[in-house]
Design a protein around this motif. Structure first.
Motif, short mmCIF file in Angstrom:
data_model
loop_
_atom_site.label_atom_id
_atom_site.label_comp_id
_atom_site.label_asym_id
_atom_site.label_seq_id
_atom_site.Cartn_x
_atom_site.Cartn_y
_atom_site.Cartn_z
N LEU A 12 0.82 -1.20 0.00
CA LEU A 12 0.00 0.00 0.00
C LEU A 12 0.86 1.25 0.00
N ILE A 13 1.94 1.23 0.78
CA ILE A 13 2.84 2.38 0.84
C ILE A 13 3.48 2.63 -0.51
N ILE A 14 3.95 1.55 -1.15
CA ILE A 14 4.58 1.68 -2.46
C ILE A 14 3.58 2.22 -3.48
N ALA A 15 2.35 1.74 -3.42
CA ALA A 15 1.33 2.21 -4.36
C ALA A 15 1.06 3.70 -4.18
N VAL A 16 1.00 4.14 -2.94
CA VAL A 16 0.77 5.57 -2.66
C VAL A 16 1.91 6.41 -3.20
N LEU A 17 3.15 5.96 -2.98
CA LEU A 17 4.31 6.72 -3.45
C LEU A 17 4.34 6.78 -4.97
N LYS A 324 10.16 29.27 -14.93
CA LYS A 324 10.30 29.34 -13.48
C LYS A 324 9.11 28.72 -12.78
N ALA A 325 7.91 29.01 -13.34
CA ALA A 325 6.70 28.44 -12.74
C ALA A 325 6.73 26.91 -12.82
N HIS A 326 7.17 26.38 -13.97
CA HIS A 326 7.29 24.92 -14.10
C HIS A 326 8.30 24.37 -13.10
N SER A 327 9.41 25.10 -12.95
CA SER A 327 10.44 24.66 -12.01
C SER A 327 9.89 24.64 -10.59
N TYR A 328 9.15 25.71 -10.23
CA TYR A 328 8.57 25.76 -8.89
C TYR A 328 7.55 24.64 -8.68
N LEU A 329 6.77 24.36 -9.73
CA LEU A 329 5.77 23.29 -9.62
C LEU A 329 6.45 21.93 -9.47
N GLU A 330 7.55 21.73 -10.19
CA GLU A 330 8.29 20.47 -10.04
C GLU A 330 8.86 20.34 -8.64
N GLN A 331 9.41 21.47 -8.12
CA GLN A 331 9.94 21.44 -6.75
C GLN A 331 8.82 21.15 -5.76
N LEU A 332 7.65 21.77 -6.01
CA LEU A 332 6.51 21.55 -5.12
C LEU A 332 6.08 20.09 -5.15
N ALA A 333 6.06 19.50 -6.36
CA ALA A 333 5.69 18.09 -6.47
C ALA A 333 6.70 17.21 -5.74
N THR A 334 7.98 17.54 -5.87
CA THR A 334 9.01 16.78 -5.16
C THR A 334 8.85 16.91 -3.66
N LEU A 340 5.04 13.38 1.91
CA LEU A 340 4.22 12.17 2.04
C LEU A 340 5.06 11.02 2.56
N LEU A 341 6.29 10.90 2.03
CA LEU A 341 7.17 9.83 2.49
C LEU A 341 7.50 10.00 3.96
N ALA A 342 7.76 11.27 4.36
CA ALA A 342 8.06 11.53 5.77
C ALA A 342 6.88 11.18 6.67
N LEU A 343 5.67 11.52 6.21
CA LEU A 343 4.47 11.20 7.00
C LEU A 343 4.27 9.69 7.12
N ILE A 344 4.54 8.99 6.02
CA ILE A 344 4.39 7.53 6.05
C ILE A 344 5.42 6.93 7.00
#
Length: 511
Positions: A12-17, A324-334, A340-344
């Motif tokens: 389940l954890i792997i699927a979420v990630l 820059k916006a794309h870069s910020y969005l990629e950073q936000l996604a990361t 999420l990983l830290a919470l898990i």
């Protein structure tokens, strides 16, 4: 239990990630089948990409046929098979790619035909500038510049393409009113500079007799000029069509007097993409859209150049902002994935801690129940089996030799237990003392205890002391030091060490 729980939680954890890392599927996939790849179409593609950035979930898939109809047919079919939602196509020729366009339309895919016409009626919308009007306006301009008299060379676009046919027809109709103007050469090109260069170079006529060259696009006109320069011929006037902004575009070439005039052929990739989205969203749209354009001459080239430069600068700035916006969005996604990983991981740690606490408490509870109810780590006869009871049983009931041995062993253990418990608090108690109290030698005691219990007398003595210590700690009326001395340990620290070795917990966990 904890291992089993982690075994079920891990998938389940792997699927979420993985779901967090997988790129979201676009809402619309739009295929763009260009007939060729050149500065005009590259500019148009950039405009479509720029416009797509303002709409969430739009993916563009480009293909360029390089003026090859068979290649474009294959590219259109491939785009359709890839799962596009709408097709934008500039047909290479009027009828050659019609079957591929029809196949796309018959599959329920909306089709926008732009810039060039097709003989098929299976399209959703058509977008273009008026190529006939462009040719006619250029013809009127040429007539004015030549004052109604002169010799003209015309370099045509790709044979069979609607823009080439319409521009040539409009030009011919305009100069037909001026008998003094003669088109002495109609040279076949294919919209590219090299094809125009070769066509002019192979012409057998006298270049010095030409007063004006009309190229069906700016590249053709500039390529023709190169031939005149190489031959050392008198330079005539040169006119083209496209009028692209930016460096080396048609507007700059007019400003720099490389071209006498050009006609802006609007790319309008942004408008084209917006039309596609309106169709996909079910909004009202026009089936046919004619784009407006204008003639560029020396009189207005500087103003148009300044305007186009400013537009290009703003577009460049906007592109940088979008990057820059794309870069910020990629950073936000990361960061979201990391969060999420830290919470898990935190949840797993908390779960591990809870399971450990429950396990620890369960272990202590089981130990408490066992130790409180039994001082010895072996099966000890019940308290009512006293020596008198065993002797009475031997008199009253016949028994087998095996039962007799068992009865003697029980009696021995009872006696050993009584001796040990009587002197449990004596820190000086030794195995020799126990053997003497039971009228046995040290060796005899060791053998009998080992045979009956599986442990040595020393081990049973220490176990009994620790179990009694456990019982006293559970009662809670004495501290660890008092308990240690009462059960025969001379040092509380040593008692604590032995206690941990025996029960896996510290005395302080019970005190």
């Amino acid at each position: 239990m904890m291992k089993r729980l982690l075994f079920y939680l891990l998938p389940l954890i792997i699927a979420v990630l993985l779901s967090s890392c997988v790129k979201e599927h676009p809402k619309y996939i739009i295929g763009v089948a260009q007939c060729s790849e050149d500065i005009w179409r590259n500019w148009q593609n950039s405009e479509m990409e720029m416009e797509a950035n303002f709409h969430e979930g739009v993916e563009l898939r480009f293909a360029a046929a390089n003026d090859n109809s068979q290649r474009q047919i294959h590219q259109i079919d491939s785009l359709v098979d890839s799962g596009i939602n709408l097709l934008i196509v500039a047909p290479n020729q009027f009828s050659s790619v019609t079957p591929a366009i029809d196949r796309a339309f018959d599959k329920g895919i909306p089709v926008i035909v732009f810039e060039r016409k097709t003989d098929s009626q299976k399209y959703t919308a058509f977008v273009s500038a008026d190529n006939y009007e462009m040719g006619r306006v250029i013809g009127e301009y040429v007539a004015a510049r030549l004052h109604g008299e002169g010799r003209v060379m015309e370099v045509l676009g790709l044979k069979g393409s609607s823009p080439a046919d319409e521009r040539s027809r409009g030009f011919d109709d305009a100069i037909a009113a001026y008998p003094g103007i003669k088109v002495v050469a109609k040279l076949q090109g294919d919209w590219s500079g090299p094809s125009a260069y070769q066509a002019v170079k192979k012409w057998k006529g006298d270049l010095n007799t030409i007063d004006l060259v009309f190229g069906h696009n700016d590249r053709s006109a500039i390529a023709a000029r190169k031939v005149f320069e190489e031959r050392g011929a008198k330079l005539p006037m040169f006119c083209g069509i496209d009028g692209l902004p930016g460096k080396d575009g048609g507007i700059q070439q007019v400003r720099d007097s490389l071209l006498d005039a050009t006609y802006i052929y609007p790319t309008r990739g942004d408008q084209l993409l917006q039309l596609a989205l309106d169709i996909l969203d079910g909004k009202p749209f026009s089936k046919e859209t004619m784009l407006t354009s204008a003639l560029v001459t020396h009189e207005n080239a500087m103003v148009l150049m300044l305007e186009s430069t400013e537009v290009a600068r703003q577009a460049d700035n906007l592109g940088k902002l979008q990057e820059k916006a794309h870069s910020y969005l990629e950073q936000l996604a990361t960061q979201r994935v990391i969060t999420l990983l830290a919470l898990i991981l935190l949840a797993l740690l908390m779960l591990t801690l809870v399971l450990y606490i429950l396990y620890h408490r369960g272990k202590i509870s089981a130990q408490r129940e066992r130790v409180v109810n039994n001082l010895w780590n072996m099966d000890v006869p019940a308290m009512e089996h006293t020596e008198e009871a065993v002797s009475q049983q031997q008199v009253e009931e016949p028994h087998s030799p095996e039962e007799d041995v068992a009865a003697k062993e029980s009696l021995f253990i009872i006696r050993f237990k009584d001796v040990v418990e009587a002197r449990l608090s004596d820190s000086d108690l030794t195995v020799d003392d126990l053997a003497a109290a039971m009228n046995l030698s040290r060796v005899q005691l060791y053998r009998k205890v080992k045979a009956v219990s599986g442990s040595s007398p020393v081990e049973l003595l220490r176990s009994a002391r620790l179990n009694r210590g456990y019982q006293l700690l559970v009662k809670g009326d004495k501290n660890i030091s008092e308990v240690a001395y009462e059960v025969g340990f001379t040092a509380p620290s040593y008692f604590t060490k032995c206690f941990k070795d025996e029960f896996g917990i510290s005395p302080s966990d019970l005190a």
